[in-house]
Design a protein around this motif. Structure first.
Motif, PDB file in Angstrom:
ATOM      1  N   GLY A  29       0.789  -1.222   0.000  1.00 51.98           N
ATOM      2  CA  GLY A  29       0.000   0.000   0.000  1.00 51.98           C
ATOM      3  C   GLY A  29       0.813   1.259   0.000  1.00 51.98           C
ATOM      4  N   MET A  30       2.128   1.127   0.110  1.00 54.33           N
ATOM      5  CA  MET A  30       2.991   2.318   0.161  1.00 54.33           C
ATOM      6  C   MET A  30       3.903   2.427  -1.068  1.00 54.33           C
ATOM      7  N   VAL A  31       3.763   1.470  -2.014  1.00 55.96           N
ATOM      8  CA  VAL A  31       4.646   1.459  -3.197  1.00 55.96           C
ATOM      9  C   VAL A  31       4.212   2.544  -4.176  1.00 55.96           C
ATOM     10  N   ASP A  32       5.185   3.359  -4.552  1.00 57.12           N
ATOM     11  CA  ASP A  32       4.931   4.414  -5.562  1.00 57.12           C
ATOM     12  C   ASP A  32       5.227   3.809  -6.948  1.00 57.12           C
ATOM     13  N   MET A  33       4.181   3.236  -7.583  1.00 51.76           N
ATOM     14  CA  MET A  33       4.374   2.555  -8.860  1.00 51.76           C
ATOM     15  C   MET A  33       4.890   3.498  -9.947  1.00 51.76           C
ATOM     16  N   GLN A  34       4.490   4.751  -9.853  1.00 51.45           N
ATOM     17  CA  GLN A  34       4.974   5.719 -10.856  1.00 51.45           C
ATOM     18  C   GLN A  34       6.488   5.857 -10.766  1.00 51.45           C
ATOM     19  N   LEU A  35       6.987   5.865  -9.523  1.00 50.11           N
ATOM     20  CA  LEU A  35       8.444   5.974  -9.331  1.00 50.11           C
ATOM     21  C   LEU A  35       9.143   4.691  -9.786  1.00 50.11           C
ATOM     22  N   VAL A  36       8.525   3.544  -9.502  1.00 51.38           N
ATOM     23  CA  VAL A  36       9.118   2.265  -9.932  1.00 51.38           C
ATOM     24  C   VAL A  36       9.182   2.203 -11.453  1.00 51.38           C
ATOM     25  N   VAL A  37       8.096   2.570 -12.117  1.00 50.14           N
ATOM     26  CA  VAL A  37       8.072   2.562 -13.582  1.00 50.14           C
ATOM     27  C   VAL A  37       9.082   3.565 -14.138  1.00 50.14           C
ATOM     28  N   HIS A  38       9.182   4.705 -13.459  1.00 51.11           N
ATOM     29  CA  HIS A  38      10.130   5.737 -13.900  1.00 51.11           C
ATOM     30  C   HIS A  38      11.562   5.186 -13.916  1.00 51.11           C
ATOM     31  N   TYR A  39      11.970   4.555 -12.788  1.00 47.98           N
ATOM     32  CA  TYR A  39      13.333   4.006 -12.731  1.00 47.98           C
ATOM     33  C   TYR A  39      13.484   2.810 -13.682  1.00 47.98           C
ATOM     34  N   GLY A  40      12.417   2.026 -13.842  1.00 47.01           N
ATOM     35  CA  GLY A  40      12.470   0.897 -14.779  1.00 47.01           C
ATOM     36  C   GLY A  40      12.663   1.355 -16.208  1.00 47.01           C
ATOM     37  N   LEU A  41      11.955   2.406 -16.598  1.00 44.00           N
ATOM     38  CA  LEU A  41      12.113   2.937 -17.950  1.00 44.00           C
ATOM     39  C   LEU A  41      13.495   3.542 -18.165  1.00 44.00           C
ATOM     40  N   LEU A  42      14.005   4.228 -17.129  1.00 49.18           N
ATOM     41  CA  LEU A  42      15.359   4.785 -17.243  1.00 49.18           C
ATOM     42  C   LEU A  42      16.391   3.665 -17.431  1.00 49.18           C
ATOM     43  N   MET A  43      16.192   2.587 -16.641  1.00 52.22           N
ATOM     44  CA  MET A  43      17.108   1.456 -16.773  1.00 52.22           C
ATOM     45  C   MET A  43      17.033   0.861 -18.180  1.00 52.22           C
ATOM     46  N   LEU A  44      15.816   0.686 -18.705  1.00 48.55           N
ATOM     47  CA  LEU A  44      15.653   0.152 -20.055  1.00 48.55           C
ATOM     48  C   LEU A  44      16.283   1.080 -21.088  1.00 48.55           C
ATOM     49  N   LEU A  45      16.118   2.383 -20.915  1.00 45.39           N
ATOM     50  CA  LEU A  45      16.647   3.355 -21.861  1.00 45.39           C
ATOM     51  C   LEU A  45      18.171   3.309 -21.920  1.00 45.39           C
TER      52      LEU A  45
END
Length: 594
Positions: free
Chosen positions: A70-86
């Motif tokens: 309930g405390m996971v910021d999915m937007q932040l997780v996706v943000h770092y995931g996309l940066l890693m992919l990039l």
């Protein structure tokens, strides 16, 4: 050349004489494409920076995902995931560009090295080819340069990327968690020391491998050339057994070098895995005590793998580099060979020589302290014919080698038109001689090109006239394409006699004032020989001619006949004079006509 057997390799190993010097010379070839290489290195650097950012973003994504239900910021997780992919996609695209670019650079370097080696071969004296197997020379031009170019194509960039990755990973590990770095305090020096130790062991083995492959290529080339003789003497079993021995030595040299080299990667990998185990155990203890988080441990493990991976790769690269250096040393040894004697300063150009040739007190030997020509003197006036006869090994061909300056005498001198031949440029001196040798040489090309070889811009009419004079025109016209018929490599699709007639036609077209004939009609039948002899007399008219002959009937009209024995002129004079003396020439002549 005897290659070391399996039992020899445990003793003294042959090392590159100067690895640093060879490396500097290799890099000079790359500096011809300095701007391209610099661009590729910058791209390689950026590619590695991108790969180093990936674990950092991965750790941050894991930290963001481990905040609790309930405390996971999915937007932040996706943000770092996309940066890693990039960064990973960008890094791999740059890496692909670098690999393609370096492959092209490596091919250009190989091309330039082969150009330099081939040009060098054209400048080397005849003695070099007398002492080295053709197969060994070919091995340096092909196999050794391929080893060098392959190493340059990949290893230069690989070393840079490995250094950047190792330094960058270690820096990031120190930044992520200094306590975890202590878990690798033993594995890092162990990997470095082991790599250095193994490098010293493998370096000499790669040189032995190159030598073994050179011997194998030399033997194979020699046997292929003499295949008919091998079959005629039913010598196949011996040749196969001998090749099996040489092939076994080459295979063992390859096994010794690569077998030992291949142990480096797994051993370094084992050391690194021990370090990874220590990180896992240490990370668990630190996490339990709240010193590090899961994201830090994840990032640290990823960085540790990036750190250990290049060390493992460097161990393999070191093998390839020393293999390349061993191959490069053989190439540079050839490039450093002493070239043919250079022209003297202000050397004169011999144009349209009159043809006066004088030899004064010449001594010469192919090997030190082994003289084969002793105190030899001779005078050939313009237009005279000098014949040189004697038993095999008497020194007849050596005289021709000295006249053409394939070798220089140790004592005495040779004069052309009253001036020492060393005072002329080599090119101009040789351009004043035409040669027809017993060992005929034709190249892969048309009959027209082979006859016109010595004369630039020769016309078809001139070539046809020369062919008619050599009595080969009718044969050529019976061929489907006539003068455009292509002769296969070394003239395999025509007879020896026809090859010799083509070389005679070539000499007839190459109009010079001096002519050398070394058993020029040895491969033609008796009827053709009479016709060619008549044509040769036309060719020889007004020219200074030197004839080496075993058939003494062909030199009866010579102005001067030199009878040689063991490097000495034991008799000289014209045919009638020597026959009247009833000496060595009389015995030679009589033995042929008894």
């Amino acid at each position: 050349m005897k290659m070391p057997g399996p039992g020899d390799r445990g003793g003294k190993k042959e090392k590159p004489k100067n690895a640093r010097k060879s490396l500097r010379r290799l890099l000079k070839y790359m500096f011809e494409y300095a701007w391209v290489v610099l661009l590729l290195l910058i791209c390689a650097f950026l590619s590695n920076i991108g790969n180093l950012l990936g674990p950092n973003y991965a750790g941050k994504a894991i930290t963001a995902a481990s905040a609790g239900k309930g405390m996971v910021d999915m937007q932040l997780v996706v943000h770092y995931g996309l940066l890693m992919l990039l960064v990973y996609v960008g890094s791999n695209l740059l890496s692909f560009f670098v690999n393609i670019g370096m492959m092209h650079v490596g091919r250009y370097v190989a091309r330039n090295m082969r150009r330099d080696v081939f040009n060098k071969l054209m400048e080397l004296p005849v003695g070099y080819f007398d002492k080295h197997l053709a197969g060994d020379i070919i091995s340096r031009v092909s196999y050794d340069i391929d080893v060098v170019s392959t190493s340059l194509s990949s290893d230069v960039v690989q070393i840079l990327t490995s250094v950047v990755t190792v330094v960058g990973s270690f820096t990031m590990m120190c930044f992520v968690s200094p306590p975890l770095v202590l878990c690798m305090v033993f594995t890092i020096p162990a990997s470095i020391l082991f790599t250095r130790y193994m490098s010293k062991k493998t370096r000499p083995l790669y040189r032995v491998r190159s030598l073994a492959y050179g011997e194998m290529n030399g033997f194979a080339e020699e046997m292929f050339t003499g295949q008919k003789t091998i079959l005629a003497y039913a010598h196949e079993d011996y040749v196969c057994d001998r090749f099996e021995e040489i092939n076994r030595n080459a295979a063992e040299a390859y096994r010794d070098a690569d077998g030992l080299g291949m142990t480096m990667g797994p051993t370094v990998g084992l050391i690194n895995n021990i370090g990874l185990s220590a990180i896992g155990l240490g990370g668990a203890l630190l996490y339990m005590n709240g010193i590090v988080g899961l994201g830090q441990i994840s990032s640290f493990i990823l960085y540790s793998r990036k750190f250990s991976g290049p060390i493992n790769e460097i161990s393999n690269i070191v093998n390839e580099i020393f293999s390349a250096l061993a191959a490069a040393e053989r190439v540079f040894q050839l490039l450093d060979e002493t070239e043919e004697v250079k022209d003297k300063v202000n050397a004169a150009t011999l144009v349209s020589a009159k043809g006066e040739v004088e030899v004064k007190d010449v001594e010469f030997g192919y090997l030190k302290n082994k003289t084969v020509i002793h105190d030899f003197s001779m005078l050939a006036n313009p237009g005279e014919t000098v014949a040189i006869v004697g038993h095999t090994g008497a020194g007849k061909t050596t005289i021709i080698n000295l006249l053409m300056r394939f070798y220089d005498p140790e004592k005495g001198a040779i004069y052309v038109d009253g001036k020492e031949n060393a005072a002329y440029t080599l090119k101009s001196l040789r351009k004043n001689y035409s040669m027809v040798l017993q060992d005929t040489w034709v190249f892969n090309g048309t009959i027209f090109d082979n006859i016109a070889y010595g004369k630039e811009n020769a016309t078809m009419e001139e070539v046809i006239n020369a062919a008619k004079a050599a009595h080969i025109h009718n044969y050529i016209m019976r061929l489907p394409q006539g003068y455009d018929t292509v002769i296969s490599e070394d003239g395999g699709n025509i007879s020896k006699g026809q090859k010799q007639l083509i070389t005679i036609a070539r000499a007839m077209l190459y109009d010079t004032s001096m002519l050398i004939l070394d058993e020029a009609t040895s491969n033609v039948d008796t009827a053709t020989e009479r016709k060619v002899q008549a044509a040769m007399r036309t060719l020889m008219a007004g020219k200074t001619c030197f004839i080496i002959a075993h058939r003494l009937s062909t030199i009866r009209n010579a102005d001067n006949i030199l009878v040689m024995e063991h490097g000495d002129v034991i008799e000289q004079g014209n045919h009638d004079y020597l026959m009247a003396r009833k000496g060595a020439y009389y015995k030679l002549y009589s033995s042929q006509f008894e």
